[in-house]
Design a protein around this motif. Sequence first.
Motif, PDB file in Angstrom:
ATOM      1  N   ALA A 267       0.797  -1.221   0.000  1.00 17.77           N
ATOM      2  CA  ALA A 267       0.000   0.000   0.000  1.00 17.77           C
ATOM      3  C   ALA A 267       0.827   1.268   0.000  1.00 17.77           C
ATOM      4  CB  ALA A 267      -0.921   0.002   1.213  1.00 17.77           C
ATOM      5  N   ILE A 268       0.222   2.312  -0.564  1.00 22.92           N
ATOM      6  CA  ILE A 268       0.723   3.681  -0.453  1.00 22.92           C
ATOM      7  C   ILE A 268      -0.321   4.404   0.389  1.00 22.92           C
ATOM      8  CG2 ILE A 268       1.363   5.795  -1.669  1.00 22.92           C
ATOM      9  CD1 ILE A 268       1.852   4.057  -4.180  1.00 22.92           C
ATOM     10  N   VAL A 269       0.081   4.865   1.555  1.00 26.29           N
ATOM     11  CA  VAL A 269      -0.866   5.453   2.499  1.00 26.29           C
ATOM     12  C   VAL A 269      -0.415   6.861   2.883  1.00 26.29           C
ATOM     13  CG1 VAL A 269      -1.918   5.208   4.781  1.00 26.29           C
ATOM     14  CG2 VAL A 269      -1.323   3.168   3.478  1.00 26.29           C
ATOM     15  N   GLU A 270      -1.317   7.821   2.743  1.00 27.53           N
ATOM     16  CA  GLU A 270      -1.021   9.178   3.203  1.00 27.53           C
ATOM     17  C   GLU A 270      -1.619   9.362   4.578  1.00 27.53           C
ATOM     18  OE1 GLU A 270      -1.482  12.617   0.792  1.00 27.53           O
ATOM     19  OE2 GLU A 270      -1.309  11.433  -1.053  1.00 27.53           O
ATOM     20  N   GLY A 271      -0.859   9.956   5.477  1.00 25.54           N
ATOM     21  CA  GLY A 271      -1.400  10.138   6.815  1.00 25.54           C
ATOM     22  C   GLY A 271      -0.536  11.057   7.655  1.00 25.54           C
ATOM     23  N   ILE A 272      -0.916  11.116   8.916  1.00 18.09           N
ATOM     24  CA  ILE A 272      -0.221  11.971   9.877  1.00 18.09           C
ATOM     25  C   ILE A 272       0.341  11.089  10.986  1.00 18.09           C
ATOM     26  CG2 ILE A 272      -0.579  13.792  11.622  1.00 18.09           C
ATOM     27  CD1 ILE A 272      -2.621  15.012   9.707  1.00 18.09           C
ATOM     28  N   VAL A 273       1.572  11.324  11.337  1.00 21.41           N
ATOM     29  CA  VAL A 273       2.189  10.560  12.427  1.00 21.41           C
ATOM     30  C   VAL A 273       1.395  10.844  13.698  1.00 21.41           C
ATOM     31  CG1 VAL A 273       4.293  10.233  13.800  1.00 21.41           C
ATOM     32  CG2 VAL A 273       4.458  10.649  11.319  1.00 21.41           C
ATOM     33  N   SER A 274       0.879   9.773  14.330  1.00 19.63           N
ATOM     34  CA  SER A 274       0.019   9.977  15.499  1.00 19.63           C
ATOM     35  C   SER A 274       0.668   9.492  16.785  1.00 19.63           C
ATOM     36  CB  SER A 274      -1.319   9.273  15.284  1.00 19.63           C
ATOM     37  OG  SER A 274      -1.116   7.920  14.939  1.00 19.63           O
ATOM     38  N   GLN A 275       1.752   8.743  16.661  1.00 18.80           N
ATOM     39  CA  GLN A 275       2.500   8.341  17.859  1.00 18.80           C
ATOM     40  C   GLN A 275       3.978   8.348  17.497  1.00 18.80           C
ATOM     41  OE1 GLN A 275       2.948   4.180  19.399  1.00 18.80           O
ATOM     42  NE2 GLN A 275       1.330   4.836  20.802  1.00 18.80           N
ATOM     43  N   ALA A 276       4.773   8.942  18.355  1.00 19.34           N
ATOM     44  CA  ALA A 276       6.198   9.098  18.060  1.00 19.34           C
ATOM     45  C   ALA A 276       6.888   7.756  17.852  1.00 19.34           C
ATOM     46  CB  ALA A 276       6.872   9.849  19.201  1.00 19.34           C
ATOM     47  N   PRO A 277       7.894   7.706  16.976  1.00 19.21           N
ATOM     48  CA  PRO A 277       8.619   6.452  16.759  1.00 19.21           C
ATOM     49  C   PRO A 277       9.361   6.011  18.016  1.00 19.21           C
ATOM     50  CG  PRO A 277       9.537   8.232  15.415  1.00 19.21           C
ATOM     51  CD  PRO A 277       8.391   8.807  16.150  1.00 19.21           C
ATOM     52  N   ARG A 278       9.437   4.681  18.181  1.00 20.51           N
ATOM     53  CA  ARG A 278      10.233   4.150  19.284  1.00 20.51           C
ATOM     54  C   ARG A 278      11.104   3.024  18.743  1.00 20.51           C
ATOM     55  NH1 ARG A 278       7.736  -0.706  20.577  1.00 20.51           N
ATOM     56  NH2 ARG A 278       5.577  -0.766  19.873  1.00 20.51           N
ATOM     57  N   LYS A 288       3.061   5.175  14.892  1.00 22.14           N
ATOM     58  CA  LYS A 288       1.685   5.048  14.429  1.00 22.14           C
ATOM     59  C   LYS A 288       1.353   6.155  13.443  1.00 22.14           C
ATOM     60  CE  LYS A 288      -0.797   2.578  18.068  1.00 22.14           C
ATOM     61  NZ  LYS A 288      -1.729   2.824  19.206  1.00 22.14           N
ATOM     62  N   LEU A 289       0.565   5.772  12.440  1.00 23.71           N
ATOM     63  CA  LEU A 289       0.144   6.699  11.391  1.00 23.71           C
ATOM     64  C   LEU A 289      -1.373   6.686  11.353  1.00 23.71           C
ATOM     65  CD1 LEU A 289       1.426   8.317   8.956  1.00 23.71           C
ATOM     66  CD2 LEU A 289       0.849   6.339   7.551  1.00 23.71           C
ATOM     67  N   LYS A 290      -1.991   7.873  11.186  1.00 20.88           N
ATOM     68  CA  LYS A 290      -3.461   7.875  11.093  1.00 20.88           C
ATOM     69  C   LYS A 290      -3.936   8.711   9.919  1.00 20.88           C
ATOM     70  CE  LYS A 290      -4.498  11.900  13.826  1.00 20.88           C
ATOM     71  NZ  LYS A 290      -4.892  12.508  15.081  1.00 20.88           N
ATOM     72  N   ASP A 291      -5.126   8.365   9.462  1.00 18.76           N
ATOM     73  CA  ASP A 291      -5.830   9.238   8.518  1.00 18.76           C
ATOM     74  C   ASP A 291      -7.272   9.284   8.999  1.00 18.76           C
ATOM     75  OD1 ASP A 291      -7.103   6.920   7.646  1.00 18.76           O
ATOM     76  OD2 ASP A 291      -6.214   6.916   5.651  1.00 18.76           O
ATOM     77  N   GLU A 292      -8.180   9.816   8.183  1.00 16.63           N
ATOM     78  CA  GLU A 292      -9.562   9.979   8.671  1.00 16.63           C
ATOM     79  C   GLU A 292     -10.293   8.631   8.797  1.00 16.63           C
ATOM     80  OE1 GLU A 292      -8.269  10.912   5.844  1.00 16.63           O
ATOM     81  OE2 GLU A 292      -9.639  10.519   4.167  1.00 16.63           O
ATOM     82  N   THR A 293      -9.665   7.545   8.324  1.00 18.42           N
ATOM     83  CA  THR A 293     -10.358   6.252   8.381  1.00 18.42           C
ATOM     84  C   THR A 293      -9.778   5.301   9.438  1.00 18.42           C
ATOM     85  OG1 THR A 293      -8.906   5.196   6.748  1.00 18.42           O
ATOM     86  CG2 THR A 293     -10.824   6.383   5.884  1.00 18.42           C
ATOM     87  N   GLY A 294      -8.663   5.642  10.025  1.00 12.96           N
ATOM     88  CA  GLY A 294      -8.112   4.724  11.031  1.00 12.96           C
ATOM     89  C   GLY A 294      -6.659   5.001  11.354  1.00 12.96           C
TER      90      GLY A 294
END
Length: 418
Positions: A267-278, A288-294
């Motif tokens: 997949a190619i997914v556009e989103g916003i980083v929602s949890q900092a990398p560890r 974690k990455l999020k968009d308006e669907t999940g």
Amino acid sequence: MAIWIGIDDTDSKKGGCTTYVAAVLIRRLEKNGIKIIGYPRLIRLNPNCPYKTRGNAAIAVKADTDDIDMVKGIAIEVVEEYSELDEGAETGIALLPKEPDERLKKFYWRAVREIVPKEDAFKLAEDIGATIVYYEDGKGLVGALAAIGADLTPGKTYELIAHRTREYWGTVRKIDPKSVFEMDKATRPYTFDNVDYETGEIRIAPHTPCPVLLGIRGVDPEIVMKAFKMLKIYEPIEYVTVFETNQATDVHYQKLKIGELKHGVNAIVEGIVSQAPRLDIGGHVFFKLKDETGEIYCAAYEPTKSFREIVLQLIPGDEVVAYGAVKLKPQGLTLNLEKIGVKKLAKKIVVRPPICPACGKRMKSLGAGKGYRCRKCGLKVGVEAAERVEIPRSLKPGFYEVPPSARRHLTKPLELAL
Ligand code: ZN
């Protein structure tokens, strides 16, 4: 008239190689007076296929003849001589005495992006009038048909494959590594994946006991031949064959929303980083990455090496486009990153105690949400008085990718995306 021949699943985990079967098939057809039209094809299918052997490659050649019985006879003869049938290869051969139609092209697109059950291959072969030959359960028919139907209009590359003479199979490949680095410098980016500069590893030669001596990938057939001639090789070569391929074209990817992702897709997914990398045990990086669907986990595993240093610089709020394979893992659906485009960086703000307005000393925090107090004069101020400092980001917008050793065959290197 011409006959398309597609073959897949000739190798076992132990060795063998579909490209070798193709190389022998071409020579045997020619020996029988049958010419090959165009380049033979090396077609990679969905790399997430659970029962793939190694690279999940199928081959197809177009023979300039209308004698289907003769072509079928030669294909069976070659497969029975060189396919690893007694090691469990479920080889499939498909023969089509016409050009592939839309149904076959559609089937290719499914095979490169999804996991296609073999029943669908049997049904399609009947519908389009393809002649089939198969061994065991005939799983190989999926790739055999897909290779004939491969639609290379969205892009193609070439791979020159040199095969070893039989007495050398399983021995150390005698290629001068220095000549590979020199060839790379002289021909890249028109050739690619020759070496991995991060690991210092030669990428053109496999480490398996298979008949492949080396493979050179490039954007046109002349450049791969030119590159091959630059190499210093100290063992005999049985065949040199240039294949037309769907490698390095990104055709396995689909643009999807997070809510549409499922195990096994690329997949190619556009989103916003929602949890900092560890950074996890074992050197794997997750965020974690999020968009308006999940929301989904993204992973840069240890073998992605320095790519992880890029990923670790992401912060919540960054806008990215992530490329990778979707796998179901204990933590949930996870996108195994192969490339990432950093589109927009969030502001990195640190909050610190303000300077005391009365005496100019740095104040002291009274605890989270409780404001600040001056240790010198005792003045108290609320949290809203905090000093907010923007820290410059070290990460720059742009595209980043995993090193060649962690990249899959179908994924396009960034240097080709011109
Ligand atoms: Zn003060």
